[in-house]
Design a protein around this motif. Structure first.
Motif, PDB file in Angstrom:
ATOM      1  N   LEU A  46       0.890  -1.244   0.085  1.00 32.87           N
ATOM      2  CA  LEU A  46       0.192  -0.091  -0.028  1.00 32.87           C
ATOM      3  C   LEU A  46       0.820   1.157  -0.044  1.00 32.87           C
ATOM      4  O   LEU A  46       1.730   1.460   0.838  1.00 32.87           O
ATOM      5  CB  LEU A  46      -0.946  -0.028   1.152  1.00 32.87           C
ATOM      6  CG  LEU A  46      -1.672   1.370   1.439  1.00 32.87           C
ATOM      7  CD1 LEU A  46      -2.789   1.170   0.433  1.00 32.87           C
ATOM      8  CD2 LEU A  46      -2.538   1.245   2.706  1.00 32.87           C
TER       9      LEU A  46
ATOM     10  N   VAL B 182       2.252   1.962   5.830  1.00 30.35           N
ATOM     11  CA  VAL B 182       1.467   3.251   6.052  1.00 30.35           C
ATOM     12  C   VAL B 182       2.305   4.422   6.337  1.00 30.35           C
ATOM     13  O   VAL B 182       2.536   5.539   5.916  1.00 30.35           O
ATOM     14  CB  VAL B 182       0.207   3.073   6.922  1.00 30.35           C
ATOM     15  CG1 VAL B 182      -0.412   4.489   7.249  1.00 30.35           C
ATOM     16  CG2 VAL B 182      -0.765   2.029   6.525  1.00 30.35           C
TER      17      VAL B 182
ATOM     18  N   VAL C  36      -5.008   7.160  -4.763  1.00 29.35           N
ATOM     19  CA  VAL C  36      -5.135   6.168  -3.903  1.00 29.35           C
ATOM     20  C   VAL C  36      -6.756   5.746  -3.902  1.00 29.35           C
ATOM     21  O   VAL C  36      -6.887   4.447  -3.623  1.00 29.35           O
ATOM     22  CB  VAL C  36      -4.580   6.615  -2.530  1.00 29.35           C
ATOM     23  CG1 VAL C  36      -4.923   5.644  -1.420  1.00 29.35           C
ATOM     24  CG2 VAL C  36      -3.249   6.898  -2.509  1.00 29.35           C
TER      25      VAL C  36
ATOM     26  N   ILE D  49      -8.899   1.849  -5.418  1.00 35.00           N
ATOM     27  CA  ILE D  49      -9.987   0.866  -4.713  1.00 35.00           C
ATOM     28  C   ILE D  49     -11.039   0.778  -5.370  1.00 35.00           C
ATOM     29  O   ILE D  49     -11.641  -0.166  -5.666  1.00 35.00           O
ATOM     30  CB  ILE D  49      -9.993   1.260  -3.491  1.00 35.00           C
ATOM     31  CG1 ILE D  49      -8.733   1.411  -2.635  1.00 35.00           C
ATOM     32  CG2 ILE D  49     -11.083   0.470  -2.604  1.00 35.00           C
ATOM     33  CD1 ILE D  49      -8.765   2.408  -1.406  1.00 35.00           C
TER      34      ILE D  49
ATOM     35  N   ILE E 280     -15.543   5.033  -0.532  1.00 30.89           N
ATOM     36  CA  ILE E 280     -15.954   4.174   0.754  1.00 30.89           C
ATOM     37  C   ILE E 280     -17.103   3.217   0.275  1.00 30.89           C
ATOM     38  O   ILE E 280     -17.030   2.016   0.672  1.00 30.89           O
ATOM     39  CB  ILE E 280     -16.411   5.087   1.973  1.00 30.89           C
ATOM     40  CG1 ILE E 280     -15.171   5.982   2.382  1.00 30.89           C
ATOM     41  CG2 ILE E 280     -17.072   4.421   2.903  1.00 30.89           C
ATOM     42  CD1 ILE E 280     -15.735   6.956   3.438  1.00 30.89           C
TER      43      ILE E 280
ATOM     44  N   LEU F 275     -15.682   0.272  -1.175  1.00 27.46           N
ATOM     45  CA  LEU F 275     -15.042  -0.787  -0.326  1.00 27.46           C
ATOM     46  C   LEU F 275     -16.046  -1.469   0.451  1.00 27.46           C
ATOM     47  O   LEU F 275     -15.671  -2.739   0.669  1.00 27.46           O
ATOM     48  CB  LEU F 275     -14.306   0.112   0.913  1.00 27.46           C
ATOM     49  CG  LEU F 275     -12.782   0.613   0.657  1.00 27.46           C
ATOM     50  CD1 LEU F 275     -12.353   1.732   1.386  1.00 27.46           C
ATOM     51  CD2 LEU F 275     -11.974  -0.566   0.663  1.00 27.46           C
ATOM     52  N   VAL F 276     -17.269  -0.889   0.794  1.00 26.98           N
ATOM     53  CA  VAL F 276     -18.300  -1.579   1.602  1.00 26.98           C
ATOM     54  C   VAL F 276     -18.751  -2.517   0.445  1.00 26.98           C
ATOM     55  O   VAL F 276     -18.826  -3.833   0.975  1.00 26.98           O
ATOM     56  CB  VAL F 276     -19.439  -0.624   1.855  1.00 26.98           C
ATOM     57  CG1 VAL F 276     -20.627  -1.271   2.325  1.00 26.98           C
ATOM     58  CG2 VAL F 276     -18.870   0.030   3.112  1.00 26.98           C
TER      59      VAL F 276
ATOM     60  N   THR G 270     -16.468  -5.756   0.125  1.00 20.92           N
ATOM     61  CA  THR G 270     -16.670  -6.701   1.235  1.00 20.92           C
ATOM     62  C   THR G 270     -17.875  -7.269   1.333  1.00 20.92           C
ATOM     63  O   THR G 270     -17.852  -8.606   1.836  1.00 20.92           O
ATOM     64  CB  THR G 270     -16.236  -5.838   2.507  1.00 20.92           C
ATOM     65  OG1 THR G 270     -16.889  -4.715   2.513  1.00 20.92           O
ATOM     66  CG2 THR G 270     -14.787  -5.411   2.677  1.00 20.92           C
ATOM     67  N   LEU G 271     -18.900  -6.736   0.741  1.00 16.54           N
ATOM     68  CA  LEU G 271     -20.219  -7.557   0.691  1.00 16.54           C
ATOM     69  C   LEU G 271     -20.227  -8.668  -0.279  1.00 16.54           C
ATOM     70  O   LEU G 271     -20.635  -9.820  -0.077  1.00 16.54           O
ATOM     71  CB  LEU G 271     -21.342  -6.670   0.439  1.00 16.54           C
ATOM     72  CG  LEU G 271     -21.705  -5.644   1.673  1.00 16.54           C
ATOM     73  CD1 LEU G 271     -22.862  -4.933   1.375  1.00 16.54           C
ATOM     74  CD2 LEU G 271     -21.952  -6.607   2.931  1.00 16.54           C
TER      75      LEU G 271
ATOM     76  N   LEU H 110     -17.926  -0.049  10.180  1.00 14.91           N
ATOM     77  CA  LEU H 110     -17.660  -0.644   8.906  1.00 14.91           C
ATOM     78  C   LEU H 110     -17.012  -1.880   9.264  1.00 14.91           C
ATOM     79  O   LEU H 110     -16.925  -2.870   8.555  1.00 14.91           O
ATOM     80  CB  LEU H 110     -17.084   0.387   7.899  1.00 14.91           C
ATOM     81  CG  LEU H 110     -18.120   1.427   7.574  1.00 14.91           C
ATOM     82  CD1 LEU H 110     -17.275   2.465   6.565  1.00 14.91           C
ATOM     83  CD2 LEU H 110     -19.402   0.714   6.836  1.00 14.91           C
TER      84      LEU H 110
ATOM     85  N   LEU I 115     -18.623  -5.376   8.655  1.00 18.60           N
ATOM     86  CA  LEU I 115     -18.396  -5.804   7.261  1.00 18.60           C
ATOM     87  C   LEU I 115     -16.947  -6.289   7.026  1.00 18.60           C
ATOM     88  O   LEU I 115     -16.659  -6.824   6.134  1.00 18.60           O
ATOM     89  CB  LEU I 115     -18.718  -4.611   6.324  1.00 18.60           C
ATOM     90  CG  LEU I 115     -20.039  -4.143   6.459  1.00 18.60           C
ATOM     91  CD1 LEU I 115     -20.284  -2.756   5.781  1.00 18.60           C
ATOM     92  CD2 LEU I 115     -21.346  -5.053   6.123  1.00 18.60           C
ATOM     93  N   GLY I 116     -16.080  -5.883   7.765  1.00 15.98           N
ATOM     94  CA  GLY I 116     -14.670  -6.232   7.767  1.00 15.98           C
ATOM     95  C   GLY I 116     -13.979  -5.368   6.649  1.00 15.98           C
ATOM     96  O   GLY I 116     -13.055  -5.722   5.982  1.00 15.98           O
ATOM     97  N   THR I 117     -14.522  -4.025   6.507  1.00  9.24           N
ATOM     98  CA  THR I 117     -14.143  -3.201   5.744  1.00  9.24           C
ATOM     99  C   THR I 117     -12.573  -2.616   6.186  1.00  9.24           C
ATOM    100  O   THR I 117     -12.335  -2.464   7.353  1.00  9.24           O
ATOM    101  CB  THR I 117     -14.806  -1.921   5.587  1.00  9.24           C
ATOM    102  OG1 THR I 117     -16.245  -2.313   5.226  1.00  9.24           O
ATOM    103  CG2 THR I 117     -14.466  -1.145   4.429  1.00  9.24           C
ATOM    104  N   ASN I 118     -11.601  -2.473   5.198  1.00  8.67           N
ATOM    105  CA  ASN I 118     -10.353  -1.928   5.573  1.00  8.67           C
ATOM    106  C   ASN I 118     -10.368  -0.987   6.154  1.00  8.67           C
ATOM    107  O   ASN I 118     -10.698   0.213   5.476  1.00  8.67           O
ATOM    108  CB  ASN I 118      -9.366  -2.128   4.429  1.00  8.67           C
ATOM    109  CG  ASN I 118      -7.911  -1.633   4.685  1.00  8.67           C
ATOM    110  OD1 ASN I 118      -7.610  -0.794   5.475  1.00  8.67           O
ATOM    111  ND2 ASN I 118      -6.980  -2.424   3.960  1.00  8.67           N
TER     112      ASN I 118
ATOM    113  N   THR J 207      -7.694   1.193   7.093  1.00  4.80           N
ATOM    114  CA  THR J 207      -6.497   2.233   6.702  1.00  4.80           C
ATOM    115  C   THR J 207      -7.374   2.914   5.701  1.00  4.80           C
ATOM    116  O   THR J 207      -7.357   4.365   5.692  1.00  4.80           O
ATOM    117  CB  THR J 207      -5.479   1.595   6.221  1.00  4.80           C
ATOM    118  OG1 THR J 207      -5.148   0.489   7.157  1.00  4.80           O
ATOM    119  CG2 THR J 207      -4.500   2.434   6.177  1.00  4.80           C
ATOM    120  N   LEU J 208      -8.064   2.391   4.788  1.00  2.69           N
ATOM    121  CA  LEU J 208      -8.484   3.344   3.488  1.00  2.69           C
ATOM    122  C   LEU J 208      -9.732   3.892   3.862  1.00  2.69           C
ATOM    123  O   LEU J 208      -9.896   5.126   3.450  1.00  2.69           O
ATOM    124  CB  LEU J 208      -8.902   2.186   2.497  1.00  2.69           C
ATOM    125  CG  LEU J 208      -7.400   1.234   2.025  1.00  2.69           C
ATOM    126  CD1 LEU J 208      -8.023   0.192   0.991  1.00  2.69           C
ATOM    127  CD2 LEU J 208      -6.733   2.090   1.326  1.00  2.69           C
ATOM    128  N   VAL J 209     -10.639   3.569   4.737  1.00  3.28           N
ATOM    129  CA  VAL J 209     -11.774   4.318   5.218  1.00  3.28           C
ATOM    130  C   VAL J 209     -11.316   5.470   5.917  1.00  3.28           C
ATOM    131  O   VAL J 209     -11.839   6.591   5.623  1.00  3.28           O
ATOM    132  CB  VAL J 209     -12.878   3.464   5.779  1.00  3.28           C
ATOM    133  CG1 VAL J 209     -13.873   4.299   6.526  1.00  3.28           C
ATOM    134  CG2 VAL J 209     -13.154   2.234   5.044  1.00  3.28           C
TER     135      VAL J 209
END
Lengths: 321, 354
Positions: free
Chosen positions: A38, A93, A235, A239, A292, A295-296, A299-300, B137, B141-144, B146-148
């Motif tokens: 990353l 990071v 960045v 994603i 965001i 990302l959600v 993961t779903l 989150l 949901l297991g969202t990362n 760092t990114l959020v």
């Protein structure tokens, strides 16, 4: 009707211009993250590429050499990141953030002697807009790709090549394995560190020329923090595109379109006799909100190809196996 | 050819010595870089020290930067301790400033002993909400994270820009009006009382992380999530509570910065401190006492950098370069504290490999 088609074509032409440096930064980010690293230093690397290229262009008057300088500066910055995170296993990071702070600072210092200076005319001749006959007359899409700086189609071609690289070639598939499960990749004879280095450095090259495009072609000038957060958008778009170089084109141009609309919306768009004015700062939130949301969603969804590389962010050290 | 061997038990003295050595090496490397750019590095270093400690006024200005850095670091440490990579301090600080400014602008006529606590509470609530979103989150949901948390920074900063250029603007310029005097934190010994808050908070976080049940649960969760589950720790609850604290503390930093230093809300009042604080936290290895030191060091760099611009007309950005170089060297050095390099003798054909 033909007026509308022409408007649409010009709008898309602007969209591609606005999206190209972001696309290059995003592709660089994808290269890094595919091997599990990353890189939050994109903003710093792009700024270094932007200032060093601009500097070289004024110093030598050779635009192609300047682009090369942008890219190699990106490689040098990425080398710092790669050495610290791959060889010395530092926290990715923290090193990425530090690289952005370092790059922002150094680019301002490099740029202090070139701020406000104009580029030599040779830049426009070589890197400026090129109109390709016939192809540029294709309705709607013609101007977007064929009446542009060579950077624009180049970035699109690069995206397509990277897509094939990661999906159809052995080194590309190996690289994904490194990002997914470095221990397994190592066990099957893949040189993990070498793969990481090569991809991180190549990513740095793309981020660097992304910055060079922005300062030398799009903006045509240098000022401190010229890229204004483009690296962070990149960045986010890595994603948003779910680590897929083809979707990165879509993401970067979508961003360009929102940007293009921002200019229009600030002056207001007449709808039903009323003027609709949307604040540009609220529109500027969209890429981050969308990221965001993506990302959600990923993961779903269960589909593995939408998942981030599994070892993303973790250092790998074979002695610890 | 070479291989890395984990040192069995690096002694405390050796660690301190190596880290000090890495800072010296960083300063030397940065000096070379400055010389290459055409500046006299000794003069630069001298002016940076003079600029941050030279007079009482400059020392005050330095401490004004220590306070937010330290408070933010404390907030971040709570999250990092459970390996929740909260890099959203910048946004949590921004939202804290927003909450405080809301109270200050709407109820500016209230007496300070009501208004200031209200600003504290609202700032901490807003920062806390901004910290809890990524936590929810992640656990649901297991969202990362760092990114959020990274993305939430930019949403919060754009929100401030929106307020400054839109609904909270007064007059022709995009500027939010100054707070009423009732909304400004009082000073003690020439420095706003945020320094006392920071000192108390350092002690509180130290005790919380080492002496309380929650601190213990956070530490276990940081070591291993499966161990935490096995030990019967409610992982979701601990994650959310810890991030509520982390965000609220960062929000507090935002409240104090708007109230005492800026005396209004601006889109740039966070100034990247939230990102710098990630670094000060990490360099201190999450130790609250260590963070006092790293916050001082980085506040000095920022303040000294500003002084360079006025005295030597060198861009204040030189401080950023120096920050970067120091981080590279100090973190790179950590590797050599943990590992030593052994040279392997080349293996001869037919001979014994040893």
């Amino acid at each position: 009707m033909s007026a509308f088609l022409n408007d649409a074509a010009v709008f898309l032409q602007v969209v591609a211009q606005l999206g190209t440096h972001i696309l290059l930064g995003t592709l660089g980010g994808i290269l890094c993250e595919k091997v599990g690293n990353l890189n939050l230093g994109i903003e710093g690397i792009m700024l270094l590429g932007a200032s060093s290229g601009f500097f070289a262009c004024i110093a030598t008057g050779n635009p192609l050499l300047a682009v090369l300088v942008s890219g190699l500066t990106g490689v040098a910055a990425a080398l710092i990141y790669a050495f610290l995170t791959v060889s010395l296993r530092c926290n990715q990071v923290v090193i990425g953030l530090a690289l952005t702070i370092f790059g922002t600072g150094l680019s301002s210092i490099i740029g202090s002697s070139i701020a406000g200076r104009a580029l030599p005319g040779s830049v426009n001749a070589i890197l400026g807009t090129k109109t390709i006959p016939v192809l540029s007359q294709i309705p709607i899409l013609g101007k977007m790709l064929f009446q542009q700086s060579p950077f624009v189609p180049l970035a699109v071609i690069l995206s397509i090549l990277l897509y094939f690289y990661f999906n159809k070639t052995n080194p590309g598939l190996n690289a994904r394995m490194v990002g997914h499960n470095p221990a397994a990749a190592d066990a099957s004879g893949i040189h993990v560190s070498a793969y990481k280095y090569v991809h991180i450095l190549a990513g740095g090259f793309l981020m660097g020329i992304g910055g060079g495009f922005f300062s030398m072609v799009y903006a045509g000038r240098w000022q401190n923090e010229l890229t204004a957060g483009a690296g962070w958008i990149a960045v986010a778009l890595v994603i948003f595109s779910t680590w897929d170089p083809l979707k990165a084109i879509f993401g970067a141009y979508l961003f360009g379109a929102v940007r293009g609309l921002t200019f229009k919306l600030q002056s207001g768009i007449p709808i039903f006799g009323q003027k609709l004015v949307v604040s540009s700062s609220l529109l500027d939130m969209l890429p981050y909100l969308a990221t965001i949301l993506v990302l959600v969603l990923i993961t779903l969804r269960r589909k593995p190809e939408y998942k981030p590389p599994k070892s993303l962010g973790d250092p790998y050290f074979r002695e610890d196996r | 050819m070479m291989r890395m061997v984990r040192r069995s038990n690096p002694s405390k003295n050796m660690q301190i010595l190596m880290r000090a050595g890495s800072v010296v090496a960083a300063l030397a490397a940065a000096a070379l870089l400055m010389a290459a750019l055409g500046y006299n590095p000794f003069l630069v270093y001298y002016n940076m020290v003079a600029g941050s400690f030279g007079t009482a006024y400059r020392l005050q200005a330095t401490i004004h930067k220590v306070i937010p850095l330290l408070v933010l670091s404390l907030g971040i440490a709570v999250a990092f301790k459970m390996k929740f990579w909260n890099i959203g301090a910048e946004g949590q600080m921004a939202m804290g400033g927003f909450g405080a400014a809301y109270a200050a602008l709407k109820y500016g006529a209230l007496p300070p002993y009501i208004l200031l606590p209200l600003m504290f509470v609202l700032g901490m609530i807003c920062g806390g909400i901004w910290g809890v979103i990524p936590a929810i989150l992640k656990v649901k949901l297991g969202t990362n994270e760092t990114l959020v948390t990274l993305m939430l920074n930019y949403i919060a900063l754009r929100w401030l820009t929106y307020l400054q250029y839109g609904p909270w603007k007064v007059g022709g310029f995009p500027r939010i009006p100054d707070f009423s005097p009732n909304a400004v934190l009082p000073s003690l010994f020439g420095i706003h009382i945020g320094w006392m808050v920071a000192v108390l908070l350092t002690a509180a976080v130290y005790v919380m992380l080492r002496r309380t049940k929650l601190g213990y649960e956070i530490a276990v969760l940081g070591e291993s999530e499966s161990t935490a589950r096995y030990a019967g720790i409610n992982v979701s609850k601990v994650t959310i509570v810890a991030m509520l604290i982390s965000g609220a503390v960062c929000g507090l930093a935002g409240m104090m910065q708007t109230s005492a230093v800026e005396k209004t809300l601006t889109e740039q009042f966070t100034g990247g401190l939230g990102f710098t604080a990630v670094i000060t936290t990490w360099l201190a290895r999450l130790s609250p006492i260590g963070m006092i030191g790293t916050s001082f060091a980085f506040a000095m760099l920022i303040q000294g950098g500003g002084y360079l611009e006025t005295t030597m007309s060198i861009s204040s950005k030189m401080a950023d370069v120096l920050q970067g170089v120091i981080i590279f060297f100090v973190l790179g050095c950590d590797f050599f504290i943990q590992y030593k390099i052994q040279l392997r003798k080349p293996v001869r054909k037919g001979g014994e490999a040893k």
